[in-house]
Design an enzyme around this catalytic site. Sequence first.
Site, PDB file in Angstrom:
ATOM      1  N   ASP A 260     -22.819  -7.355  14.931  1.00 58.63           N
ATOM      2  CA  ASP A 260     -21.758  -8.347  15.116  1.00 58.63           C
ATOM      3  C   ASP A 260     -22.391  -9.732  15.207  1.00 58.63           C
ATOM      4  O   ASP A 260     -23.424  -9.919  15.846  1.00 58.63           O
ATOM      5  CB  ASP A 260     -20.961  -8.037  16.390  1.00 58.63           C
ATOM      6  CG  ASP A 260     -19.647  -8.777  16.435  1.00 58.63           C
ATOM      7  OD1 ASP A 260     -18.592  -8.121  16.329  1.00 58.63           O
ATOM      8  OD2 ASP A 260     -19.660 -10.025  16.577  1.00 58.63           O
ATOM      9  N   ILE A 261     -21.756 -10.706  14.589  1.00 57.07           N
ATOM     10  CA  ILE A 261     -22.287 -12.066  14.548  1.00 57.07           C
ATOM     11  C   ILE A 261     -22.217 -12.730  15.934  1.00 57.07           C
ATOM     12  O   ILE A 261     -22.981 -13.661  16.217  1.00 57.07           O
ATOM     13  CB  ILE A 261     -21.509 -12.895  13.489  1.00 57.07           C
ATOM     14  CG1 ILE A 261     -22.345 -14.016  12.930  1.00 57.07           C
ATOM     15  CG2 ILE A 261     -20.185 -13.408  14.024  1.00 57.07           C
ATOM     16  CD1 ILE A 261     -21.747 -14.664  11.686  1.00 57.07           C
TER      17      ILE A 261
ATOM     18  N   ASN B 244     -10.136  -2.499  18.043  1.00 57.40           N
ATOM     19  CA  ASN B 244      -9.040  -3.422  18.329  1.00 57.40           C
ATOM     20  C   ASN B 244      -7.997  -3.291  17.225  1.00 57.40           C
ATOM     21  O   ASN B 244      -8.347  -3.281  16.038  1.00 57.40           O
ATOM     22  CB  ASN B 244      -9.558  -4.860  18.395  1.00 57.40           C
ATOM     23  CG  ASN B 244     -10.475  -5.087  19.581  1.00 57.40           C
ATOM     24  OD1 ASN B 244     -10.260  -4.537  20.652  1.00 57.40           O
ATOM     25  ND2 ASN B 244     -11.509  -5.887  19.397  1.00 57.40           N
TER      26      ASN B 244
ATOM     27  N   GLU C 105      -8.973  -9.453  15.156  1.00 56.16           N
ATOM     28  CA  GLU C 105      -9.132 -10.740  14.458  1.00 56.16           C
ATOM     29  C   GLU C 105      -9.385 -10.558  12.974  1.00 56.16           C
ATOM     30  O   GLU C 105      -8.958 -11.360  12.156  1.00 56.16           O
ATOM     31  CB  GLU C 105     -10.277 -11.538  15.093  1.00 56.16           C
ATOM     32  CG  GLU C 105      -9.879 -12.133  16.437  1.00 56.16           C
ATOM     33  CD  GLU C 105     -11.028 -12.821  17.135  1.00 56.16           C
ATOM     34  OE1 GLU C 105     -12.127 -12.910  16.543  1.00 56.16           O
ATOM     35  OE2 GLU C 105     -10.812 -13.249  18.281  1.00 56.16           O
TER      36      GLU C 105
ATOM     37  N   HIS D 249     -12.470  -1.638  11.628  1.00 55.65           N
ATOM     38  CA  HIS D 249     -13.862  -1.572  12.085  1.00 55.65           C
ATOM     39  C   HIS D 249     -13.950  -0.985  13.477  1.00 55.65           C
ATOM     40  O   HIS D 249     -13.067  -1.195  14.298  1.00 55.65           O
ATOM     41  CB  HIS D 249     -14.523  -2.965  12.057  1.00 55.65           C
ATOM     42  CG  HIS D 249     -13.765  -4.024  12.775  1.00 55.65           C
ATOM     43  ND1 HIS D 249     -12.664  -4.653  12.222  1.00 55.65           N
ATOM     44  CD2 HIS D 249     -13.920  -4.565  14.007  1.00 55.65           C
ATOM     45  CE1 HIS D 249     -12.183  -5.541  13.082  1.00 55.65           C
ATOM     46  NE2 HIS D 249     -12.923  -5.506  14.191  1.00 55.65           N
TER      47      HIS D 249
ATOM     48  N   HIS E 267     -16.170  -1.175  16.857  1.00 52.89           N
ATOM     49  CA  HIS E 267     -17.237  -1.878  17.580  1.00 52.89           C
ATOM     50  C   HIS E 267     -18.024  -0.827  18.352  1.00 52.89           C
ATOM     51  O   HIS E 267     -17.434   0.008  19.046  1.00 52.89           O
ATOM     52  CB  HIS E 267     -16.651  -2.825  18.640  1.00 52.89           C
ATOM     53  CG  HIS E 267     -15.889  -3.982  18.109  1.00 52.89           C
ATOM     54  ND1 HIS E 267     -16.408  -5.258  18.092  1.00 52.89           N
ATOM     55  CD2 HIS E 267     -14.633  -4.080  17.614  1.00 52.89           C
ATOM     56  CE1 HIS E 267     -15.489  -6.090  17.602  1.00 52.89           C
ATOM     57  NE2 HIS E 267     -14.412  -5.401  17.305  1.00 52.89           N
TER      58      HIS E 267
HETATM   59  P1  5GP Z   1     -11.940  -7.848  16.090  1.00 55.46           P
HETATM   60  O1  5GP Z   1     -11.441  -8.801  17.134  1.00 55.46           O
HETATM   61  O2  5GP Z   1     -11.223  -8.028  14.779  1.00 55.46           O
HETATM   62  O3  5GP Z   1     -11.966  -6.420  16.560  1.00 55.46           O
HETATM   63  O4  5GP Z   1     -13.450  -8.204  15.905  1.00 55.46           O
HETATM   64  C1  5GP Z   1     -13.999  -8.860  14.809  1.00 55.46           C
HETATM   65  C2  5GP Z   1     -15.479  -8.992  15.063  1.00 55.46           C
HETATM   66  O5  5GP Z   1     -16.100  -9.400  13.883  1.00 55.46           O
HETATM   67  C3  5GP Z   1     -15.828 -10.015  16.143  1.00 55.46           C
HETATM   68  O6  5GP Z   1     -16.580  -9.370  17.175  1.00 55.46           O
HETATM   69  C4  5GP Z   1     -16.654 -11.058  15.399  1.00 55.46           C
HETATM   70  O7  5GP Z   1     -17.721 -11.549  16.166  1.00 55.46           O
HETATM   71  C5  5GP Z   1     -17.134 -10.284  14.181  1.00 55.46           C
HETATM   72  N1  5GP Z   1     -17.322 -11.105  12.994  1.00 55.46           N
HETATM   73  C6  5GP Z   1     -16.451 -12.034  12.484  1.00 55.46           C
HETATM   74  N2  5GP Z   1     -16.937 -12.566  11.356  1.00 55.46           N
HETATM   75  C7  5GP Z   1     -18.139 -11.981  11.140  1.00 55.46           C
HETATM   76  C8  5GP Z   1     -19.138 -12.129  10.122  1.00 55.46           C
HETATM   77  O8  5GP Z   1     -19.003 -12.914   9.173  1.00 55.46           O
HETATM   78  N3  5GP Z   1     -20.253 -11.369  10.232  1.00 55.46           N
HETATM   79  C9  5GP Z   1     -20.426 -10.492  11.261  1.00 55.46           C
HETATM   80  N4  5GP Z   1     -21.581  -9.809  11.273  1.00 55.46           N
HETATM   81  N5  5GP Z   1     -19.516 -10.318  12.238  1.00 55.46           N
HETATM   82  C10 5GP Z   1     -18.389 -11.056  12.179  1.00 55.46           C
END
Ligand code: 5GP
Length: 116
Positions: free
Chosen positions: A30-31, A86, A94, A99, A101
């Site tokens: 994760d970034i 999520n 988001e 995905h 985590h």
């Molecule tokens: P969500 O809230 O959708 O479950 O989580 C999305 C996750 O994707 C977040 O933890 C965010 O840090 C990660 N993320 C968003 N954009 C990128 C990206 O371009 N590269 C990587 N490696 N992670 C990302």
Amino acid sequence: MDNCIFCKIVRKEIPCNKIYENEDILAFNDINPAAPVHFLLIPKLHIDSLVDIQDNHQNLLGKMLLLVPDLAKEQGCEDGFRTIINTGRVGGQEIFHLHFHIIGGRERLPVMIHQG
Ligand code: 5GP
Ligand code: ZN
């Protein structure tokens, strides 16, 4: 999905810190990590969200889940970890490409949801 950021990662249009890849699945860090170990496991196939899974995704989802403990251990989660999906607005999703985590490290994670 032209504008999906995770599809772009799958197509290698955006770089990622890859930790695992096979024909159907990709895992990368994760970034914005929430803990020392925080990686995402995604299907290469674009599925918006957990609410969009279908019967024909059963094999793919099973394969993803089976990978989780091996990858978690490989990344340093020797004594447990947390897996989060999520989902939708209420779930705080988001990125609308399904995905998992996987979050962990050496220390116990904080409680996930505070009551009261
Ligand atoms: P969500 O809230 O959708 O479950 O989580 C999305 C996750 O994707 C977040 O933890 C965010 O840090 C990660 N993320 C968003 N954009 C990128 C990206 O371009 N590269 C990587 N490696 N992670 C990302
Ligand atoms: Zn996508």
